[in-house]
Scaffold this active site. Structure first.
Site, mmCIF file in Angstrom:
data_model
loop_
_atom_site.group_PDB
_atom_site.id
_atom_site.type_symbol
_atom_site.label_atom_id
_atom_site.label_comp_id
_atom_site.label_asym_id
_atom_site.label_seq_id
_atom_site.Cartn_x
_atom_site.Cartn_y
_atom_site.Cartn_z
ATOM 1 N N GLU A 196 7.754 2.001 14.686
ATOM 2 C CA GLU A 196 8.504 2.668 13.629
ATOM 3 C C GLU A 196 8.444 4.168 13.887
ATOM 4 O OE1 GLU A 196 6.956 0.813 9.870
ATOM 5 O OE2 GLU A 196 8.958 -0.071 9.896
ATOM 6 N N ASN B 60 0.802 -1.225 0.000
ATOM 7 C CA ASN B 60 0.000 0.000 0.000
ATOM 8 C C ASN B 60 0.842 1.286 0.000
ATOM 9 O OD1 ASN B 60 0.812 -0.582 2.586
ATOM 10 N ND2 ASN B 60 -1.091 0.050 3.554
HETATM 11 P P1 NAD Z 1 1.117 -9.741 3.164
HETATM 12 O O1 NAD Z 1 1.205 -10.182 4.563
HETATM 13 O O2 NAD Z 1 0.385 -10.605 2.200
HETATM 14 O O3 NAD Z 1 2.574 -9.542 2.546
HETATM 15 C C1 NAD Z 1 3.507 -8.680 3.138
HETATM 16 C C2 NAD Z 1 4.889 -8.991 2.629
HETATM 17 O O4 NAD Z 1 5.334 -10.228 3.196
HETATM 18 C C3 NAD Z 1 5.006 -9.168 1.116
HETATM 19 O O5 NAD Z 1 6.202 -8.551 0.689
HETATM 20 C C4 NAD Z 1 5.080 -10.667 0.949
HETATM 21 O O6 NAD Z 1 5.761 -11.073 -0.230
HETATM 22 C C5 NAD Z 1 5.868 -11.056 2.177
HETATM 23 N N1 NAD Z 1 5.732 -12.444 2.635
HETATM 24 C C6 NAD Z 1 4.656 -13.258 2.531
HETATM 25 N N2 NAD Z 1 4.908 -14.428 3.135
HETATM 26 C C7 NAD Z 1 6.159 -14.372 3.638
HETATM 27 C C8 NAD Z 1 6.980 -15.264 4.380
HETATM 28 N N3 NAD Z 1 6.556 -16.474 4.733
HETATM 29 N N4 NAD Z 1 8.209 -14.854 4.755
HETATM 30 C C9 NAD Z 1 8.658 -13.620 4.435
HETATM 31 N N5 NAD Z 1 7.924 -12.736 3.726
HETATM 32 C C10 NAD Z 1 6.685 -13.105 3.331
HETATM 33 O O7 NAD Z 1 0.491 -8.276 3.219
HETATM 34 P P2 NAD Z 1 0.016 -7.352 2.023
HETATM 35 O O8 NAD Z 1 -1.211 -7.979 1.442
HETATM 36 O O9 NAD Z 1 1.159 -7.040 1.133
HETATM 37 O O10 NAD Z 1 -0.372 -6.012 2.796
HETATM 38 C C11 NAD Z 1 -1.578 -5.824 3.445
HETATM 39 C C12 NAD Z 1 -1.450 -6.092 4.929
HETATM 40 O O11 NAD Z 1 -0.389 -5.317 5.473
HETATM 41 C C13 NAD Z 1 -2.671 -5.685 5.711
HETATM 42 O O12 NAD Z 1 -2.960 -6.654 6.698
HETATM 43 C C14 NAD Z 1 -2.269 -4.387 6.366
HETATM 44 O O13 NAD Z 1 -2.975 -4.079 7.525
HETATM 45 C C15 NAD Z 1 -0.832 -4.620 6.614
HETATM 46 N N6 NAD Z 1 -0.133 -3.333 6.745
HETATM 47 C C16 NAD Z 1 0.327 -2.926 7.967
HETATM 48 C C17 NAD Z 1 0.957 -1.710 8.123
HETATM 49 C C18 NAD Z 1 1.446 -1.240 9.457
HETATM 50 O O14 NAD Z 1 2.294 -0.356 9.498
HETATM 51 N N7 NAD Z 1 0.992 -1.765 10.563
HETATM 52 C C19 NAD Z 1 1.140 -0.893 7.009
HETATM 53 C C20 NAD Z 1 0.674 -1.325 5.774
HETATM 54 C C21 NAD Z 1 0.045 -2.554 5.655
#
Ligand code: NAD
Length: 483
Positions: free
Chosen positions: A457, A152
């Site tokens: 962060e 995002n």
């Molecule tokens: P996601 O969890 O599907 O993926 C996040 C990242 O993790 C991607 O780069 C993905 O390739 C990687 N990944 C997936 N499996 C992994 C593994 N086993 N080991 C290492 N890396 C792995 O999330 P998304 O769909 O990209 O983003 C949306 C989510 O992120 C939502 O739940 C949102 O709330 C969260 N988010 C949190 C914040 C925050 O600061 N708290 C900010 C933005 C988004």
């Protein structure tokens, strides 16, 4: 704009390609067109990135903080100078409208580089007097950090992790989300143009398996993830295997509580910022809007009216204020939640439909008459869908606001000053707001309680999470021993 990067990865100060990795098409969410292609990192690429980060870190960690900081601040200036191009690229990567990206992405990344660049020279230990003997502490880098990003805020996340890591004397390997692989490469390029020595900020592409391979390598000293809770569980567990430090920025289902005495216009602005900015794809969104019964009619009427002003259109047109969802898959997930909301008895006041356009568009949706047990009130939707819930008393609102597995953010709109502070003291959330919502300045800590995360962060708090303390005990007299 040419959106095809020079190569998929940025390692040891240069672009590197290895097309034997899995092909990752980069899709412009506004049209569904493929605008670039990158390749997931092969084991050889991951090895190159880790080896170069490991080799470069030692000398970097020994530089005076002000020297490290100067480079980060120079990078911040370059980012600001190129804000237009970086914002256009962010729009192509994510689909977010230029009216947002031009003020919220490269600018936020530059803020982080500037802030941590300024702080780098002020990272110090302390002196502990023992009445003769004394101890001093050294605040030292952790070593090689791995950053894993969500889709995002690709530029912002690349900087929010990179800036404190580098300021503290670490090197970093950043893996952006496979959905938005382009922006982090620009961050790497700019940092090196600003004078960052090769190997300190590397970008590799890939999906879950590449992320997993990166973080489980024993040479990785710290893992920082922005992503969903299910991914967080896996990444945290993998880091625990090697007893590594983590920062987890995960999902949320945050409450926004609006009391009868709130200013309606401001509260509605808060709902819009907390649910429809970035088409609702923000972790800290206040998606459970608790509205005190006396003001419900006014809030719903004004919110519906103002949502009708959202301008859906070419995201690059500066007048567009509402963009598409990031991907076909994410839109389907959100539509699934909308169907569940209707099936479970919530009232869909407006939106939630696909306009007749290419790309992954979805009109902003309002659900009213939502109850706490409904799926749309319990699970993170990550799309332009707000749930309005009614309440009567302050105690009730706080108890229901906290009745969630998440704890990322929370907000309150009221003109009663003491009640506002009482609510914030009671919220089980890491980031809280009074009479505003969803601002995340680099000066303030950002992060979650409960399942929403570990660590913080931004702000001085981030320094704790990208460095470690060493005690040095200094004996000033003779050494007494029992025999
Ligand atoms: P996601 O969890 O599907 O993926 C996040 C990242 O993790 C991607 O780069 C993905 O390739 C990687 N990944 C997936 N499996 C992994 C593994 N086993 N080991 C290492 N890396 C792995 O999330 P998304 O769909 O990209 O983003 C949306 C989510 O992120 C939502 O739940 C949102 O709330 C969260 N988010 C949190 C914040 C925050 O600061 N708290 C900010 C933005 C988004």
């Amino acid at each position: 704009m040419n959106t095809q990067p020079t190569a998929s990865h940025f390692i040891n100060g240069a672009f590197v390609e290895d097309s034997s990795g899995t092909e990752i098409p980069v899709i412009y969410p506004a049209t569904g067109e493929v605008i670039a292609t990158v390749y997931a990192a092969t084991p050889a690429i991951i090895e190159q990135a880790i080896a170069s980060a490991k080799a470069a870190q030692k000398a970097w960690g020994k530089l005076p903080g002000t020297e490290r900081g100067r480079i980060l601040r120079r990078a911040a200036d370059i980012m600001r100078d190129r804000n237009h191009d970086l914002s256009v690229l962010e729009t192509y990567d994510t689909g977010k409208p230029y009216s947002e990206t031009s003020v919220a992405d490269a600018t936020s990344g530059a803020d982080a580089l500037e802030y941590f660049g300024g702080l780098a020279g002020a990272i110090t230990g302390e002196h502990i007097d023992l009445g003769g003997d004394f101890v001093y502490t050294r605040r030292e880098p952790l070593g090689v950090c791995a950053g894993i990003g969500a889709w995002n805020y690709p530029t912002q996340i690349a900087c929010w992790k990179g800036a404190p890591a580098l300021a503290c004397g670490n090197s970093i390997i950043f893996k952006p989300s496979e959905t938005t692989p382009l922006c982090a490469l620009k961050v790497a390029e700019i940092l090196h143009e600003a004078g960052l020595p090769a190997g300190l900020y590397n970008v590799i592409q890939g999906m879950g398996p590449q992320g997993a391979q990166l973080i489980t390598d024993p040479r990785i000293d710290k893992v920082s993830l922005t992503g969903s809770v299910p991914t967080g569980r896996k990444v945290y567990a993998a880091a625990a295997e090697n007893i590594r430090a983590v920062t987890m920025e995960l999902g949320g289902k945050s409450p926004l509580v609006i009391f009868d005495d709130a200013d309606v216009e401001n509260a509605v602005s808060g709902i819009i910022l907390g649910n429809f900015y970035s088409s609702g794809q923000i972790c800290s969104n206040g998606t459970r809007v608790f509205v005190q019964r006396g003001i419900k009619g006014a809030i719903l009427a004004r919110l519906t009216e103002r949502l009708a002003n959202a301008q859906m259109g070419d995201p690059l047109d500066p007048d567009t204020t509402f963009g598409p969802m990031v991907s076909a898959a994410q839109r389907e997930i959100v539509e699934g939640f909308i169907a569940k909301g209707q099936a479970e008895g919530a009232t869909l006041v407006t939106g939630g439909t696909r306009p007749d356009k290419d790309g992954f568009w979805l009109t902003p949706a309002i659900f009213a008459d939502v109850t706490d047990d409904m799926t749309i009130a319990r699970e993170e939707i990550f799309g332009p869908v707000v749930s309005i819930l009614d309440f009567d008393t302050e105690e009730e609102a706080l108890a229901r606001a906290n009745d969630t597995i998440y704890g990322l953010a929370a907000g309150v709109f009221t003109s009663d000053l003491t009640r506002a502070h009482r609510m914030c003291a009671g919220f089980e959330a890491g980031t809280t707001y009074i009479n505003t919502y969803n601002l995340a300045p680099v000066e303030a800590p950002f992060g979650g309680m409960k399942l929403s995360g570990v660590g913080r962060e931004n702000s001085k708090a981030a320094i704790e999470h990208y460095s470690q303390i060493k005690s040095v005990y200094v004996g000033m007299g003779d050494v007494e021993a029992p025999f």
